[in-house]
Design a protein around this motif. Structure first.
Motif, short mmCIF file in Angstrom:
data_model
loop_
_atom_site.label_atom_id
_atom_site.label_comp_id
_atom_site.label_asym_id
_atom_site.label_seq_id
_atom_site.Cartn_x
_atom_site.Cartn_y
_atom_site.Cartn_z
N PHE A 129 0.84 -1.25 0.08
CA PHE A 129 0.11 -0.23 0.08
C PHE A 129 0.96 1.36 0.10
N GLN A 131 1.80 3.11 2.35
CA GLN A 131 2.75 3.08 3.52
C GLN A 131 2.80 1.81 3.81
N VAL A 132 3.70 1.52 5.00
CA VAL A 132 3.82 0.03 5.21
C VAL A 132 2.47 -0.35 5.83
N PHE A 133 2.03 -1.66 5.26
CA PHE A 133 0.70 -2.21 5.54
C PHE A 133 0.90 -2.55 7.24
N PHE A 162 -0.52 2.94 15.70
CA PHE A 162 0.12 3.49 14.55
C PHE A 162 0.52 5.04 14.67
N VAL A 164 3.34 6.85 12.94
CA VAL A 164 3.42 7.55 11.56
C VAL A 164 3.58 6.67 10.44
N LEU A 232 -11.24 -13.41 -3.84
CA LEU A 232 -10.83 -12.32 -4.36
C LEU A 232 -10.75 -12.30 -5.87
N ASP A 305 -5.77 -6.94 9.53
CA ASP A 305 -6.01 -5.64 9.37
C ASP A 305 -6.03 -5.42 7.63
N LEU A 306 -6.24 -6.45 6.87
CA LEU A 306 -6.28 -6.34 5.33
C LEU A 306 -7.69 -5.92 5.03
N LEU A 307 -8.78 -6.44 5.45
CA LEU A 307 -10.01 -5.88 5.22
C LEU A 307 -10.84 -5.74 6.35
N TYR A 324 -9.70 8.40 2.04
CA TYR A 324 -8.12 8.37 2.50
C TYR A 324 -8.46 7.55 3.98
N LEU A 326 -6.63 5.30 7.34
CA LEU A 326 -5.53 4.71 7.97
C LEU A 326 -5.70 3.87 9.21
N ARG A 382 -11.32 9.68 6.08
CA ARG A 382 -11.61 10.80 5.43
C ARG A 382 -11.85 11.07 3.94
N ARG A 383 -12.67 11.96 3.36
CA ARG A 383 -12.54 11.99 2.17
C ARG A 383 -11.15 12.38 1.48
N LYS A 385 -8.24 14.26 0.24
CA LYS A 385 -8.01 15.53 -0.26
C LYS A 385 -7.51 15.55 -1.71
N PRO A 391 1.01 11.43 -0.98
CA PRO A 391 1.86 12.23 -0.12
C PRO A 391 2.85 10.89 0.26
C1 ST9 Z 1 -17.76 -8.11 -1.04
C2 ST9 Z 1 -16.34 -7.92 -1.82
C3 ST9 Z 1 -15.52 -7.00 -1.35
C4 ST9 Z 1 -14.17 -6.95 -1.92
C5 ST9 Z 1 -13.36 -5.74 -1.69
C6 ST9 Z 1 -11.84 -5.99 -2.10
C7 ST9 Z 1 -11.31 -4.55 -2.13
C8 ST9 Z 1 -9.64 -4.70 -1.85
C9 ST9 Z 1 -9.52 -3.44 -1.20
C10 ST9 Z 1 -7.98 -3.46 -0.55
C11 ST9 Z 1 -7.85 -2.59 0.44
C12 ST9 Z 1 -6.95 -3.09 1.47
C13 ST9 Z 1 -6.68 -2.08 2.48
C14 ST9 Z 1 -5.92 -2.41 3.43
C15 ST9 Z 1 -5.54 -1.22 4.23
C16 ST9 Z 1 -4.98 -1.73 5.40
C17 ST9 Z 1 -4.77 -0.40 6.42
C18 ST9 Z 1 -3.26 0.06 6.60
O1 ST9 Z 1 -2.57 -0.36 6.41
S1 ST9 Z 1 -3.00 1.60 7.28
C19 ST9 Z 1 -1.18 1.68 7.85
C20 ST9 Z 1 -1.08 1.81 9.06
N1 ST9 Z 1 -1.58 2.92 9.82
C21 ST9 Z 1 -0.72 3.92 9.62
O2 ST9 Z 1 0.38 3.87 9.14
C22 ST9 Z 1 -0.83 5.44 10.32
C23 ST9 Z 1 0.14 6.17 10.74
N2 ST9 Z 1 -0.02 7.27 11.60
C24 ST9 Z 1 -0.16 8.54 10.62
O3 ST9 Z 1 0.02 8.40 9.62
C25 ST9 Z 1 -0.49 9.53 11.76
O4 ST9 Z 1 -0.74 9.37 12.96
C26 ST9 Z 1 -1.93 10.22 11.48
C27 ST9 Z 1 -2.15 10.60 9.70
C28 ST9 Z 1 -2.81 9.15 11.65
C29 ST9 Z 1 -2.25 11.43 11.98
O5 ST9 Z 1 -1.18 12.35 12.00
P1 ST9 Z 1 -1.24 13.87 11.87
O6 ST9 Z 1 -0.07 14.46 11.51
O7 ST9 Z 1 -1.94 14.32 13.20
O8 ST9 Z 1 -2.45 13.99 10.75
P2 ST9 Z 1 -3.02 14.88 9.72
O9 ST9 Z 1 -4.40 15.14 9.63
O10 ST9 Z 1 -2.00 16.42 10.20
O11 ST9 Z 1 -2.46 14.53 8.46
C30 ST9 Z 1 -1.12 13.98 8.29
C31 ST9 Z 1 -0.73 13.81 6.78
O12 ST9 Z 1 -1.70 12.68 6.21
C32 ST9 Z 1 -2.27 12.81 4.99
N3 ST9 Z 1 -3.64 13.00 5.08
C33 ST9 Z 1 -4.50 13.23 6.09
N4 ST9 Z 1 -5.70 13.28 5.65
C34 ST9 Z 1 -5.47 13.21 4.48
C35 ST9 Z 1 -6.80 13.13 3.23
N5 ST9 Z 1 -8.15 13.26 3.60
N6 ST9 Z 1 -6.54 12.90 2.02
C36 ST9 Z 1 -5.26 12.71 1.76
N7 ST9 Z 1 -4.17 12.58 2.59
C37 ST9 Z 1 -4.33 12.95 3.81
C38 ST9 Z 1 -1.33 14.15 4.48
O13 ST9 Z 1 -0.18 13.72 3.88
C39 ST9 Z 1 -1.29 15.04 5.74
O14 ST9 Z 1 -0.20 15.75 5.62
P3 ST9 Z 1 -0.73 17.34 5.05
O15 ST9 Z 1 -0.63 17.06 3.64
O16 ST9 Z 1 -1.83 17.67 5.78
O17 ST9 Z 1 0.87 18.11 5.50
#
Ligand code: ST9
Length: 395
Positions: A129, A131-133, A162, A164, A232, A305-307, A324, A326, A382-383, A385, A391
């Motif tokens: 993904f 960032q690191v999953f 999590f 960063v 899938l 944590d995948l789905l 967006y 995380l 979030r929606r 940006k 990023p």
């Molecule tokens: C029925 C059948 C169904 C089938 C379906 C099958 C479909 C398959 C789909 C596959 C999906 C798989 C998903 C897997 C997901 C796994 C989840 C993970 O791994 S997650 C990984 C593990 N988790 C992590 O790695 C989380 C680690 N933690 C963090 O990153 C931080 O603590 C934080 C972001 C949470 C808060 O930090 P803090 O500084 O207070 O937060 P700020 O608010 O200030 O935002 C900071 C920055 O974030 C960015 N950004 C923010 N919002 C948006 C947005 N709306 N828009 C864009 N960007 C956005 C932006 O760069 C922003 O900077 P800036 O542009 O503003 O300068």
């Protein structure tokens, strides 16, 4: 259950050809081993077993090869077969030596650098993904913690945060802090670092097996078995070939880079129910996993944590919506031993989404309907940006 065997002189404690049911350790008395009557064995002398000698589990056969007869009053402690793993050296799985094994063992493999310090990598052949999953961080950190705990203690709960977004292109250093080692429980805190910055923390608690009160109020939902459902890859294949989808959509989907996940998933509902804040699917690790309960727990932690948090977005999905999201934190309680290369039903619900955070709860059942794990997670939802390229991780 563990047990004892009491025998009188002349009693057979084991009979040739009968199945071995455990390891027998003589606590008191003497027994005689009498060799088989077959030609090859006939010349072997009978011999005597004394206090602390043992027989049974651990021989190369599942049946007794000899008779064991009590010579005096005999007391044996019996360790049943299912606990035989306690006698095996802990595998601390090694990805390099098991090429036929699941890709997950490779993903979760850690290089020891120092006492309590390990290095993990993001493999290009695993799910990627931006960032690191999150599941990779949980699985690898749990693997690091497990390697520092007495092998009789198994993780029963973990809580992760999590901090960063991690960078896929650099190794992750896992530093384990031994918070406590009690006689029944042990606690570990793990920090995952990149460029000297803590990007993730995990606290995990481990416990020795214990017998106690039992109940299960949770009931497994009535869903079709995995054999009747599509995975899938099959869903994707259908989308590529189904003439009801516009050609442009099918061409676009075909061009997208597609790497099969090391976890196989089969969805219990079709996409029509995607607006419900809930999801049920079966999953299991692809490939063969080493027979190590610590590894199986790391694998389900990875898969969990995948789905998962995406379910909190289901009621809000609409055409053209870009989100967006995380994972922010993740907790797991392991109630019973788990087999990650056998089907598990993941039952996910999202009771609430508010203030940019979606909350999900999960339960995992095995095919017998036993509740194996309970989970919770909160995620940033979030929606997206609108702006230029993705990023970069904030390291
Ligand atoms: C029925 C059948 C169904 C089938 C379906 C099958 C479909 C398959 C789909 C596959 C999906 C798989 C998903 C897997 C997901 C796994 C989840 C993970 O791994 S997650 C990984 C593990 N988790 C992590 O790695 C989380 C680690 N933690 C963090 O990153 C931080 O603590 C934080 C972001 C949470 C808060 O930090 P803090 O500084 O207070 O937060 P700020 O608010 O200030 O935002 C900071 C920055 O974030 C960015 N950004 C923010 N919002 C948006 C947005 N709306 N828009 C864009 N960007 C956005 C932006 O760069 C922003 O900077 P800036 O542009 O503003 O300068």
């Amino acid at each position: 259950m563990l047990g004892f065997c009491l025998a009188e002189p002349g009693d057979y404690v084991a009979r040739e050809g009968e199945p071995v049911d455990g390891l027998y350790i003589i606590l008191d008395g003497q027994a005689e081993v009498s060799a088989s009557a077959n030609a090859e064995e006939a010349n072997r002398p009978d011999y005597v077993l004394n206090k602390y000698d043992y027989f049974g589990y651990g021989t190369n056969s599942s049946d007794h090869q000899v008779n064991v007869v009590a010579l005096s009053k005999l007391t044996c402690f019996i360790l049943p077969n299912q606990y035989g793993y306690l006698l095996q050296p802990k595998t601390i799985w090694n990805a390099e030596e098991t090429p036929e094994h699941s890709l997950l063992e490779k993903i979760l493999h850690l290089e020891p650098l120092e006492v309590d310090i390990f290095r993990g990598f993001t493999l290009p052949e695993g799910p990627m993904f931006r960032q690191v999953f999150g599941g990779q961080l949980i699985g690898q950190a749990l693997a690091a913690a497990s390697k520092t705990v007495d092998c009789l203690k198994m993780v029963h709960s973990l809580h992760a945060i999590f901090l960063v977004a991690g960078d896929n292109n650099m190794p992750i250093i896992y530093q384990v802090h031994r918070a406590r080692d009690g006689s029944s429980f042990a606690t570990r805190k793990v920090e995952a670092k990149q460029k000297g910055l803590v990007i993730f923390t995990l606290i995990a608690s481990f416990q020795k097996e214990e017998v106690g009160f039992e109940h299960q109020a949770a009931i497994m939902p009535d869903v079709p078995p995995p054999e009747q459902l599509l995975n899938l890859e099959e869903i994707r294949e259908r989308r590529l070939t189904d003439p009801r989808f516009p050609t442009q959509y099918r061409n676009l989907a075909a061009k997208k880079k597609f790497t099969p996940w090391p976890i196989e998933m089969r969805f219990c509902e079709d996409s029509a129910s995607q607006h419900k804040p809930s999801l049920n699917y079966w999953f299991r690790a692809r490939g063969k996993l080493s027979d190590d309960q610590a590894l199986h727990r790391c694998v389900v932690a990875y898969a969990s944590d995948l789905l998962y948090s995406g379910v909190s977005l289901n009621p809000h999905r609409e055409k053209g919506l870009k989100t967006y999201s995380l994972s922010l934190d993740h907790s797991i309680w392991f109630h019973k031993p788990v087999k990650a290369d056998d089907w598990l039903l993941y039952v996910i619900e999202s009771p609430s989404a508010h203030g940019g955070r979606g909350f999900v709860t999960g339960r995992m059942f095995n095919r017998q309907g036993e509740l194996i794990m309970s989970l919770t997670q909160e995620a940033l939802i979030r929606r997206e940006k609108t702006r230029g390229p993705n990023p970069r991780p904030k390291l």
